[in-house]
Structures are given as structure tokens and as C-alpha cells.
Scaffold this motif. Sequence first.
Motif, PDB file in Angstrom:
ATOM      1  N   ASP A 125      -0.190  11.275  -5.261  1.00  0.00           N
ATOM      2  CA  ASP A 125      -0.548  11.445  -3.845  1.00  0.00           C
ATOM      3  C   ASP A 125      -1.957  10.981  -3.506  1.00  0.00           C
ATOM      4  O   ASP A 125      -2.739  11.703  -2.869  1.00  0.00           O
ATOM      5  CB  ASP A 125      -0.367  12.913  -3.430  1.00  0.00           C
ATOM      6  N   ILE A 126      -2.283   9.764  -3.907  1.00  0.00           N
ATOM      7  CA  ILE A 126      -3.543   9.152  -3.510  1.00  0.00           C
ATOM      8  C   ILE A 126      -3.359   8.575  -2.108  1.00  0.00           C
ATOM      9  O   ILE A 126      -2.403   7.836  -1.858  1.00  0.00           O
ATOM     10  CB  ILE A 126      -3.946   8.039  -4.503  1.00  0.00           C
ATOM     11  N   ILE A 127      -4.267   8.903  -1.189  1.00  0.00           N
ATOM     12  CA  ILE A 127      -4.181   8.340   0.167  1.00  0.00           C
ATOM     13  C   ILE A 127      -4.491   6.847   0.078  1.00  0.00           C
ATOM     14  O   ILE A 127      -5.548   6.444  -0.391  1.00  0.00           O
ATOM     15  CB  ILE A 127      -5.151   9.051   1.130  1.00  0.00           C
ATOM     16  N   ASN A 128      -3.536   6.038   0.522  1.00  0.00           N
ATOM     17  CA  ASN A 128      -3.614   4.579   0.356  1.00  0.00           C
ATOM     18  C   ASN A 128      -4.303   3.939   1.559  1.00  0.00           C
ATOM     19  O   ASN A 128      -3.715   3.790   2.619  1.00  0.00           O
ATOM     20  CB  ASN A 128      -2.187   4.029   0.192  1.00  0.00           C
ATOM     21  N   MET A 129      -5.558   3.534   1.357  1.00  0.00           N
ATOM     22  CA  MET A 129      -6.318   2.883   2.426  1.00  0.00           C
ATOM     23  C   MET A 129      -6.497   1.391   2.147  1.00  0.00           C
ATOM     24  O   MET A 129      -7.382   0.757   2.731  1.00  0.00           O
ATOM     25  CB  MET A 129      -7.701   3.547   2.583  1.00  0.00           C
ATOM     26  N   GLY A 130      -5.675   0.841   1.256  1.00  0.00           N
ATOM     27  CA  GLY A 130      -5.872  -0.545   0.851  1.00  0.00           C
ATOM     28  C   GLY A 130      -4.725  -1.494   1.127  1.00  0.00           C
ATOM     29  O   GLY A 130      -4.935  -2.697   1.244  1.00  0.00           O
ATOM     30  N   SER A 131      -3.489  -0.996   1.222  1.00  0.00           N
ATOM     31  CA  SER A 131      -2.332  -1.882   1.374  1.00  0.00           C
ATOM     32  C   SER A 131      -2.197  -2.387   2.808  1.00  0.00           C
ATOM     33  O   SER A 131      -2.579  -1.697   3.757  1.00  0.00           O
ATOM     34  CB  SER A 131      -1.048  -1.160   0.974  1.00  0.00           C
ATOM     35  N   TYR A 132      -1.611  -3.594   2.959  1.00  0.00           N
ATOM     36  CA  TYR A 132      -1.417  -4.193   4.290  1.00  0.00           C
ATOM     37  C   TYR A 132      -0.167  -3.646   4.971  1.00  0.00           C
ATOM     38  O   TYR A 132       0.589  -4.385   5.595  1.00  0.00           O
ATOM     39  CB  TYR A 132      -1.261  -5.714   4.183  1.00  0.00           C
ATOM     40  N   ASN A 133       0.060  -2.362   4.830  1.00  0.00           N
ATOM     41  CA  ASN A 133       1.280  -1.751   5.352  1.00  0.00           C
ATOM     42  C   ASN A 133       1.040  -1.299   6.790  1.00  0.00           C
ATOM     43  O   ASN A 133       1.115  -0.120   7.121  1.00  0.00           O
ATOM     44  CB  ASN A 133       1.664  -0.567   4.447  1.00  0.00           C
ATOM     45  N   TYR A 134       0.757  -2.266   7.673  1.00  0.00           N
ATOM     46  CA  TYR A 134       0.268  -1.944   9.006  1.00  0.00           C
ATOM     47  C   TYR A 134       1.207  -1.059   9.816  1.00  0.00           C
ATOM     48  O   TYR A 134       0.768  -0.136  10.486  1.00  0.00           O
ATOM     49  CB  TYR A 134      -0.039  -3.231   9.782  1.00  0.00           C
ATOM     50  N   LEU A 135       2.492  -1.345   9.781  1.00  0.00           N
ATOM     51  CA  LEU A 135       3.434  -0.585  10.608  1.00  0.00           C
ATOM     52  C   LEU A 135       4.237   0.435   9.803  1.00  0.00           C
ATOM     53  O   LEU A 135       5.172   1.043  10.320  1.00  0.00           O
ATOM     54  CB  LEU A 135       4.379  -1.537  11.346  1.00  0.00           C
ATOM     55  N   GLY A 136       3.892   0.612   8.532  1.00  0.00           N
ATOM     56  CA  GLY A 136       4.522   1.655   7.734  1.00  0.00           C
ATOM     57  C   GLY A 136       5.935   1.352   7.286  1.00  0.00           C
ATOM     58  O   GLY A 136       6.699   2.274   6.974  1.00  0.00           O
ATOM     59  N   PHE A 137       6.312   0.063   7.220  1.00  0.00           N
ATOM     60  CA  PHE A 137       7.671  -0.285   6.795  1.00  0.00           C
ATOM     61  C   PHE A 137       7.820  -0.355   5.278  1.00  0.00           C
ATOM     62  O   PHE A 137       8.920  -0.622   4.782  1.00  0.00           O
ATOM     63  CB  PHE A 137       8.108  -1.611   7.431  1.00  0.00           C
ATOM     64  N   ALA A 138       6.736  -0.146   4.531  1.00  0.00           N
ATOM     65  CA  ALA A 138       6.854  -0.053   3.065  1.00  0.00           C
ATOM     66  C   ALA A 138       7.321   1.367   2.740  1.00  0.00           C
ATOM     67  O   ALA A 138       6.512   2.287   2.593  1.00  0.00           O
ATOM     68  CB  ALA A 138       5.512  -0.350   2.402  1.00  0.00           C
ATOM     69  N   GLN A 139       8.626   1.533   2.675  1.00  0.00           N
ATOM     70  CA  GLN A 139       9.238   2.846   2.476  1.00  0.00           C
ATOM     71  C   GLN A 139      10.327   2.748   1.416  1.00  0.00           C
ATOM     72  O   GLN A 139      10.848   1.665   1.150  1.00  0.00           O
ATOM     73  CB  GLN A 139       9.875   3.352   3.779  1.00  0.00           C
ATOM     74  N   LYS A 140      10.672   3.887   0.823  1.00  0.00           N
ATOM     75  CA  LYS A 140      11.786   3.881  -0.140  1.00  0.00           C
ATOM     76  C   LYS A 140      13.055   4.486   0.453  1.00  0.00           C
ATOM     77  O   LYS A 140      14.086   4.549  -0.209  1.00  0.00           O
ATOM     78  CB  LYS A 140      11.393   4.625  -1.415  1.00  0.00           C
ATOM     79  N   SER A 141      12.967   4.921   1.710  1.00  0.00           N
ATOM     80  CA  SER A 141      14.153   5.433   2.403  1.00  0.00           C
ATOM     81  C   SER A 141      14.036   5.078   3.877  1.00  0.00           C
ATOM     82  O   SER A 141      12.960   4.770   4.362  1.00  0.00           O
ATOM     83  CB  SER A 141      14.265   6.955   2.224  1.00  0.00           C
TER      84      SER A 141
END
Length: 518
Positions: A125-141
Motif C-alpha cells: 500500500d505505497i501511495i503511487n505518485m509516479g505512474s502516468y495513470n491520469y484517469l485511473g484506468f490502471a485497474q485489476k477489476s
Amino acid sequence: MNHIVHNGGLYKRPFNEAFEETPMLVAVLTYVGYGVLTLFGYLRDFMRQWKIEKCQNATEREEQKDFVPLYQDFENFYNRNLYMRIRDSWNRPICSVPGAKVDMMERVSHDYNWTFTYTGRVIKDIINMGSYNYLGFAQKSGTCQEAAAKVLSQYGAGVCSTRQEMGNLDKHEELEKLVARFLGVESAMAYGMGFATNSMNIPALVGKGCLILSDELNHASLVLGARLSGATIRIFKHNNMQSLEKLLKDAIVHGQPRTRRPWKKILILVEGIYSMEGSIVRLPEVIALKKKYKSYLYLDEAHSIGALGPRGRGVVDYFGLNPEDVDVMMGTFTKSFGAAGGYIGGKKELIDYLRTYSHSAVYATSLSPPVVEQIITSMKCIMGEDGTTVGKARVQQLAENTRYFRRRLKEMGFIIYGNEDSPVVPLMLYMPAKIGAFGREMLKRNIGVVVVGFPATPIIESRARFCLSAAHTKEMLDTALKEINEVGDLLQLKYSRHRLVPLLDRPFDETTYEETED
């Protein structure tokens, strides 16, 4: 240095960018820090040469001593003596979806970062402030993942052929029609790699006898594509329209060197959001100059597509401009869409030409079917064609998160670069010792950040780069801001002389503030 353009004229909205000047003392101490590191680097190289210290870096074999050196001298020196000291701040392996929070594999080094050993422990549970996941579509569900899984079971993972042979699926055709509709252009073409979309298509558009005018801070893929094209390249100052106009005037007045013949084509290369500066291109002015001097415009929207504009359609949507005014619209699916690959959009004649002459189209393997489905589903979500308002809500949430996070960092006294609406937020570190220290201290506090130094930035402009996401909740951002504030005090990173004073009654999504001299 603040750039503020108010409503009226070419702009339909305020355009605020800030690039605060480096304090003189900080600049001097940064140079001194690099000087000390360089001196110790030469001392350690001397000790390695005389076998006093073990040499672990790549070296030429004895029988090749008289050959031309394989490695560039300074960059090799920089890697082994400066970069190696803080190498643990990069290439950290994560073992989860790169969403708002990530899990990271713990590793240690017993030889000062030359090699790493995994402990077997996972940091959760590290808060991810580095990925280009702008709209939050990097999901597993969710909807996108269910649709991709269904397509995976139907089409498999790979296509094993190029688009021109046996690799053109109905899904690829559907994607390209959707992208063209999303961008508001006649036609579009999708590619399997974002970097190659630039580097392999620019040579297909321009060549010898053509002129490329490139922003000095353009991405490496644009730089490589320009160099591979064989065209003459001239650089204009970052987002400086006076510099660009001067180059355009000179190009038309003087023509090609020696012969003075007119240039076959003049192509302007710009980005929507500049990924290291957090600045947004002055697109209305670029388009006005392009029309005035009859040149072509190539717009790279890798970071801006999905992340800017009231409808998430990128920098063209952000400024309320006509997509037809941009000759070549390029972007990637790797960021806002949580997938892979890139696209080029424009007139049908342009896309038909690229299908035949682009190396990426002729020789590269087609996009993976599940990846195509991820793009289609997420793009329809943004457009509202899935029957929900989830996409619109994500675009709005990203805009709110961006303004809130930027404003709070400025209130704390950090030097923050870029446009107030850019989800790429560079926080200036400057000194070499603070690059590794900031990354390590943030990781201790369960915040994952990206720190950036030479050669990705000028040698004295090292920085931390935060990428905001619609998936970040206000609680996550407040936690991250609290830890950044603590680390800023610990490492003395609050260099700004224009600190913002917070208004006590300001709600979360407002952006008004007062500015005072500290």
C-alpha cells in the motif's frame, strides 16, 4: 517567471504558468556539490586504476586498449561515480497494478548500489505518485478489465503479424474509427508503441530539403524521429513564440543554406504537456503562427490526451480549438487509457499515406487484442458511450486533484514548475545529494515518487516529478502532502521566495489565493 494570459485575444481561458528563478545561493551550492562529487569521482577512478578499490564497472579488455572507446567518457564517468550512489532511487520493482496504491518488492544492496538483493518482503500500500495513470484506468477489476479478459479468451494475447499481412483484426479497425471520432478528425491509425509512433513516422513525413522547428524540451522520441528524417533541424526556446516566429521568418526569407531555394516543407514539432516541465503548449499562438507562415504542425499529445480539456480530448479541447487546425495529431494509449501503443490522427490522405510509407505500419507487429479492447472500453467511458458519467467524473476529478495538489505545494514554499492545470507536477530539488535523499525518505513514509536528474534534465535542475491521478482520493493527497512537507523541512527544500498564503475558508475545489513576498 510567471506567464499569465487573460481571457480575450487568442485565448478563451486564463493561461497561468510559473517557472520561478533558481535562488542564487542554491545554484552556487548545487554547482559546488557537483564539483565535490566530480573530484571524489576522479579520486576513486585513480584508486580503481591502481587496484586500491575494486573496479565493478564495465571496462575495455586489455587487447582492446588501443581501440576507440566504446563508452562516452563523461557519461560513463557520471554513471559510475554519481548515478551509482543513488541508483536505488530508480528501477524499483512493483508487484501489483500501478493504481493509486502499489505493492513494491523490497531490495537491499551490500556493495553501494552496484548490485541488489531481494529480501522476499513486499512493502504494501505505497501511495503511487509516479505512474502516468491520469484517469485511473490502471485497474485489476472493472468494466475495462472484464472486456479485455473476454477478448483475450476469444483472440489470444498476440497477433504474430503486421497490419499489412495477417495481423489486421476487426478490433483494430474498430479502434481506429473510434480514435478518429474521439479526436474529431477524418481518420486515425494505431501503433503498437508510443515511442516508435514519433520516431518512425516523422521520417515518413519529412526528409532532405525540409525544415523541422522543434521545441528545445521536446521528448527524446521526437528528437530521434527528427534526426532520422534527414531534415534540417532548428531549435526554438521552450514555449517561446517570439523565438519560433523568428525562425519561421528566417526560414522563409533565407530558404535553404547555400542554394537559397525555398524549403519543401516546414514542420513545427510541439508537445501538449511537457513531461519534465509540467508546462502546456501555447497552442493558440502556435496555430496562428502556423497559418501565418504556411507551415505544418505536429502535436504530440502523449501526456495531454485524456488528461486535459472539459471532455478529456487533450490540449485542443482544453483551448477550445478546431482539431482541423492541427495537421498531425499524435498521442499515446499508455497513460490516460491504461494500455499501450500510440496513434496518429488527421486527414484521410495523411493516414492513407502513412499506412503505406510508415515503418511502424509496415514492419511492426499489430497491437495485442486485449490491449486494443482496454483502449476501446476506456475511451468509450471517457466519451460517455458506455451509458454512464464515470468518464466525465474522472476527468473532473483529475482537474480538481491537480489544482489542489499544486496549490498546497506552493503554499508550503516549494518551487513548482509548470501550468496550474497540468497533472505533471515537478518539485525542484536542485542539489545532487537531495535527489536520492528525497526518494528514500518518501519511500520510508510509504510514498512512491519519481526523482529525475541528468541527463533527463539539465545537470543543475534535478527534481521530483509527481503525476496525479483521478484515482487519488483527497485523503491520499493529504497524506502525501503531509509527508512531502515533513521531508521538505528535513532536507530544506522550500526554496520559493513567493510563498502562497492559504485562505482559511477556501473549499477543496477552489483555486483562489493571495501571493506574498516571503
